[in-house]
Design a protein around this motif. Structure first.
Motif, short mmCIF file in Angstrom:
data_model
loop_
_atom_site.label_atom_id
_atom_site.label_comp_id
_atom_site.label_asym_id
_atom_site.label_seq_id
_atom_site.Cartn_x
_atom_site.Cartn_y
_atom_site.Cartn_z
N GLY A 26 43.58 41.48 54.12
CA GLY A 26 43.88 42.90 53.94
C GLY A 26 42.66 43.76 53.75
O GLY A 26 42.66 44.95 54.08
N SER A 27 41.59 43.17 53.21
CA SER A 27 40.37 43.94 52.93
C SER A 27 39.38 43.94 54.09
O SER A 27 38.35 44.60 54.03
N THR A 28 39.68 43.16 55.14
CA THR A 28 38.76 43.08 56.28
C THR A 28 39.44 43.50 57.58
O THR A 28 38.94 44.36 58.29
N GLU A 29 40.60 42.91 57.87
CA GLU A 29 41.24 43.17 59.15
C GLU A 29 42.12 44.41 59.13
O GLU A 29 42.47 44.94 60.18
N TYR A 30 42.53 44.86 57.95
CA TYR A 30 43.37 46.06 57.84
C TYR A 30 42.61 47.09 57.01
O TYR A 30 42.76 47.19 55.81
N GLY A 31 41.81 47.88 57.69
CA GLY A 31 40.89 48.73 56.95
C GLY A 31 39.76 47.86 56.43
O GLY A 31 39.65 46.67 56.75
N TYR A 32 38.91 48.44 55.62
CA TYR A 32 37.81 47.65 55.06
C TYR A 32 37.52 48.16 53.67
O TYR A 32 37.48 49.37 53.42
N ASN A 33 37.32 47.22 52.75
CA ASN A 33 37.03 47.58 51.37
C ASN A 33 36.09 46.52 50.80
O ASN A 33 36.50 45.37 50.59
N ARG A 34 34.81 46.89 50.60
CA ARG A 34 33.82 45.91 50.16
C ARG A 34 34.17 45.33 48.79
O ARG A 34 33.98 44.14 48.56
N PHE A 35 34.66 46.17 47.90
CA PHE A 35 35.05 45.70 46.58
C PHE A 35 36.10 44.60 46.70
O PHE A 35 35.98 43.54 46.08
N GLY A 36 37.12 44.84 47.50
CA GLY A 36 38.17 43.84 47.69
C GLY A 36 37.65 42.57 48.33
O GLY A 36 38.09 41.46 47.99
N VAL A 37 36.71 42.71 49.25
CA VAL A 37 36.14 41.55 49.93
C VAL A 37 35.41 40.66 48.92
O VAL A 37 35.58 39.43 48.90
N ILE A 38 34.57 41.26 48.08
CA ILE A 38 33.79 40.49 47.10
C ILE A 38 34.71 39.76 46.13
O ILE A 38 34.56 38.55 45.87
N VAL A 39 35.69 40.49 45.57
CA VAL A 39 36.62 39.89 44.61
C VAL A 39 37.40 38.75 45.25
O VAL A 39 37.54 37.67 44.67
N ALA A 40 37.91 38.98 46.47
CA ALA A 40 38.72 37.96 47.14
C ALA A 40 37.91 36.71 47.44
O ALA A 40 38.39 35.59 47.24
N TYR A 41 36.68 36.88 47.91
CA TYR A 41 35.86 35.72 48.24
C TYR A 41 35.61 34.85 47.00
O TYR A 41 35.73 33.62 47.04
N ILE A 42 35.25 35.47 45.89
CA ILE A 42 34.92 34.71 44.68
C ILE A 42 36.13 33.91 44.20
O ILE A 42 36.04 32.70 43.92
N ASP A 43 37.29 34.57 44.13
CA ASP A 43 38.49 33.87 43.68
C ASP A 43 38.93 32.81 44.68
O ASP A 43 39.39 31.72 44.30
#
Length: 859
Positions: free
Chosen positions: A611-628
């Motif tokens: 959702g944070s990469t393919e549907y719009g983009y949100n760096r904050f969401g990307v970082i949080v999602a990757y770590i978890d």
């Protein structure tokens, strides 16, 4: 991709049918009931096909045309030479019940509610005389012959009420049929329309796949939308609904554009007789809650079909009528505001700027940024001012890309000399800076926007910008106490806007969570909720405040409250497009990870990442999602995928320094998953040092506790120090665990496991129980060791198939040193002695020695 739709999610029902037919109980069989399309006929066929060879099956399907004939459903077994009806009945009973010696006769009738009276008498004879077992299907709500109804009312038959497939089974079926992964948004849209009705799902999938709108793209099935009801599916729905008179069509169409509607309001809009007829025919249902009775069409596709067929001008007129009726008794409740505004927006009524703006804020409170963007844009285009603009900008930030927001700002004039006030310009500055930081991950441009605004605005309007500066600093990993002091000063400033105050509260809560200050976390969350409830200006930050609230509550050990917030946000957003539902899944993933439900966390965080990469983009969401995601994958034992994700993560620049230590801990879990325990301990201690550098006591405590769980008693003294600086049940439980582990006290380790389990941190509790096993073994207390081992396995089983160093240690038949376990883990991964020596910074000879001793160690 398969052409035959496999039976999915009905194992328990199949088992129940089999038992009803094969057991020797008083039951003569089973009746399957349910609405059209739930799969009654298919389930019966599958159950009959699975019966053993000693069962003789005689099956028939009833129909409206056959009902006109006496014994119509049993015509295959009826002798045309017998004229007397009762003799014919007895003859059919004789033929049906005849079978080879030792065989059980099973008579199956599909749509039994359609059989004629004589056929019903045959059934009654078969059942009452126990001449055969029966498997019957009937449609819910349809009248059936009295003889059939009596069979289950008098307890001759078991009754199984079938319901539509639940969402997980529906998604699984979709994946199996299409032969590949399905885009989460596509799966959500298909679920919203079909609601587990397999017949509708099948027709809809076939229709959209044939039209090319449902297609595989990059190994993912996605749906481009389009007409949801056409061709065979529309004919099927029209058949299910039946012929609609003008008055009945009015009832259906009013609900098609306005559902759910209070039943009394609906009654005022349509003719009473038509409403009663619609209810009796099952076209609508009425759901009851504490305050009202809400009418809805019985299935979402009914409304979809009517909206497709009806004249658009007529539908606009109907929406206007409903909106006018709702406006006669206006409500300030967010859902009601949004519904009325949307009805007006798509009706023949003139735009209502004030309502559109207020409803856009209400939509943000409901976490539906997509609707908020529509309403705010409509308000702005109709002449609305700053408030509509702010809501539109923030909604686009949530549902679009950073560039989408920047393009609006590029054409916007704000600041001194414009129609937008200085105070409003300050809030817009915060929003633009937030879009650049959180969305684009561009810290430098975010700071440049804020600095430019400071040069244009008078000093008294700098407070909101100071609020964002504080939030940015806290997320960048600057000193925690300094962030608390700055945020507190901003919140005390005169004439601070609600948007600025919400920004400062997010900063304050993040800092308190990092510090591990329980009382301050609770007080700040309560303060933020009060602000969100009274202010639509603060509503755009509801998502961010929810995230920092959950993280802070997890840090101080209030897991049930964190779970409650995450569950509420997830339930509000679950049926929204993935670009919005990702915010709810982010929170549930974080809670699942702390609980120890790593597999569930993998699913949630993977969805968040998409959702944070393919549907719009949100760096904050990307970082949080990757770590978890990396952490969860490591805990499930999928280290190969965790390493791949770690490589992807390291290619993304991280503008949020606060997450550096969390990323280090994720790397520690990957090393632990590989069996490199000494490296995992080193990384956990490094993460703790990073947290200590900024005074983030709460984060440091978590990281040191992880080191204890990995087997590092040296972390215990610092944990004891932190316990004197912090309050709450979590720090006490962690301190007890650390102290017990350092003292090698298995009894106290078991007590610590209990405390951690009571907090809800099941995997941490499993580690404590597992560590107690070694202490009991060393003391020769085999019974206590076995009890602790069983408890550790029980706690781990509650988490699913997970792995940690402590759990792996008790799984070994022979105790081994940490180094021996590391060497064997790397050998299992196919590494040579030279490669292992390089990885562990050992000599090849030492590695060979560890390999020899580990492989020759016995109990």
């Amino acid at each position: 991709m398969v052409n035959v739709w496999p039976m999915t999610g009905r194992a328990a029902e199949l088992d129940r049918i089999g038992k009803a037919v094969q057991d020797r109980s008083d039951s003569a069989g089973i009746l399957l009931t349910g609405p059209p399309g739930v799969g009654k006929s298919r389930l019966a066929r599958e159950a009959l096909a699975g019966l053993p060879s000693r069962c003789t099956v005689r099956a028939a399907a009833a129909s409206a045309s056959a009902r006109a004939l006496p014994l119509g459903v049993f015509v295959e077994w009826a002798s045309p030479e017998i004229a007397d009806p009762m003799r014919r009945v007895h003859d059919v009973v004789r033929v049906l019940s005849g079978s080879p010696s030792g065989h059980t006769v099973v008579v199956a009738i599909d749509d039994v509610h359609l059989i004629d009276e004589l056929s019903a008498l045959v059934l009654q004879q078969l059942v009452s005389r126990r001449l055969a077992k029966v498997v019957l299907t009937a449609r819910t709500g349809e009248p059936a012959p009295d003889a059939v109804t009596a069979l289950w009312k008098n307890d001759h038959l078991d009754r199984l009420d079938l319901h539509p497939l639940p969402r997980p089974d529906s998604d699984l079926l979709l994946t199996r049929v299409l032969g590949g992964r399905v885009d989460p948004d596509a799966a959500q849209q298909l679920w919203n329309l079909t609601r587990g009705n397999v017949l509708y799902l099948r027709h809809l999938v076939d229709q959209e796949r044939d039209a090319g709108r449902l297609a595989r793209r990059d190994d993912l099935w996605s749906w481009s939308g389009g007409s949801a009801v056409s061709g065979t599916l529309r004919e099927l729905i029209e058949t299910r609904m039946g012929a609609l008179s003008t008055e009945l069509r009015e009832v259906v169409d009013v609900l098609a554009v306005g559902e759910p509607l209070d039943i009394e309001l609906l009654a005022a809009l349509v003719e009473e007789e038509a409403l009663e007829q619609a209810m009796s025919r099952g076209l609508l249902r009425v759901d009851h809650d504490a305050r009202q009775r809400l009418a809805r069409l019985d299935h979402p596709l009914y409304g979809e079909a009517r909206r497709t067929l009806a004249n658009p001008a007529r539908l606009r007129r109907l929406r206007g009528r409903i909106a006018t009726a709702l406006g006669a008794q206006p409500s300030d409740e967010p859902t009601a505001l949004v519904r009325r505004a949307l009805l007006i927006l798509d009706s023949d009524l003139p735009p209502d700027i004030e309502l559109f703006t207020t409803a856009a804020g209400a939509a943000m409170q409901l976490l539906d940024a997509d609707v908020a963007e529509r309403l705010a844009r409509a308000a702005r285009e109709a002449g609305g001012g700053y408030h509509a603009l702010l809501l539109e900008l923030f909604a686009i930030h949530l549902v679009g890309t950073p560039d989408d927001v920047e393009s609006l700002f590029a054409n916007l004039e704000y600041g001194p000399g414009t129609a937008i006030t200085a105070a409003q310009s300050a809030d817009l500055t915060i929003h633009r800076a937030g879009n650049l930081l959180f969305g684009a991950g561009d810290r430098e441009r975010s700071e440049a926007v804020r600095q430019a605004a400071r040069t244009l605005l008078a000093l008294e309007y700098h407070w909101p910008i100071d609020a964002f500066d504080t939030l940015s600093a806290v997320l960048n990993g600057e000193q925690t106490q300094a962030g608390i002091d700055r945020a507190t000063a901003v919140l005390a400033a005169p004439r601070l806007s609600d948007f600025g105050a919400m920004t400062a509260l997010c900063a304050l809560l993040t800092a308190y969570g990092s510090l591990g200050h329980l009382d301050a976390v609770v007080a700040t969350i309560d303060r933020g909720h009060r602000l969100l409830e009274r202010s639509t200006d603060a509503a755009p930050l509801a998502y961010l405040f929810g995230w920092v609230s959950v993280r802070a509550l997890l840090a101080v050990g209030l897991l049930p409250r964190a779970d409650a917030i995450a569950t509420e946000m997830h339930s509000r957003t679950a049926e929204l497009p993935l670009v919005l539902s990702k915010y709810g899944t982010t929170l549930t993933g974080s809670v699942d990870l702390v609980r120890g439900h790593a597999h569930r966390a993998v699913d949630a965080t993977h969805r968040t990442l998409i959702g944070s990469t393919e549907y719009g983009y949100n760096r904050f969401g990307v970082i949080v999602a990757y770590i978890d995601l990396i952490t969860a994958l490591a805990q499930t034992g999928n280290t190969e995928e965790a390493l791949r994700r770690l490589t992807d993560f390291e290619a993304v620049s991280n503008p949020f320094g606060l997450f550096d230590s969390q990323a280090t801990l994720a790397r520690a879990w990957v090393a632990a998953g590989q069996g490199i325990v000494t490296e995992s301990i080193t990384l956990a201690r490094r993460a703790a040092k990073q947290a200590a550098t900024i005074g983030a006591n709460g984060l440091e405590l978590t990281y040191l506790h992880t080191a204890i769980r990995f087997g590092d008693p040296a972390a215990a003294p610092r944990i004891a120090e932190l316990a004197t600086l912090m309050t709450g049940p979590r720090v006490k439980a962690i301190a007890a665990h650390a102290s017990a582990f350092a003292a090698d006290d298995p009894d106290r380790l078991c007590s610590a496991a209990t405390a951690l389990e009571q907090l809800g941190e099941l995997l941490a509790a499993a580690d404590a129980a597992a560590q107690a096993v070694a202490g009991y073994r060393d003391r020769g207390l085999r019974g206590s060791a076995m009890t602790a081992m069983e408890r550790a396995h029980h706690l781990a089983a509650a988490c699913g198939d997970v792995t940690t160093p402590a759990l792996r240690a008790i799984a070994e038949h022979a105790p081994r040193t940490i180094r021996e376990r590391e060497v064997l883990a790397l050998v299992a991964q196919g590494m040579t002695s030279r490669e292992i020596a390089d990885r562990l910074n050992l000599s090849v000879r030492t590695v060979e020695g560890h390999r020899y001793r580990a492989s020759h160690r016995f109990d």
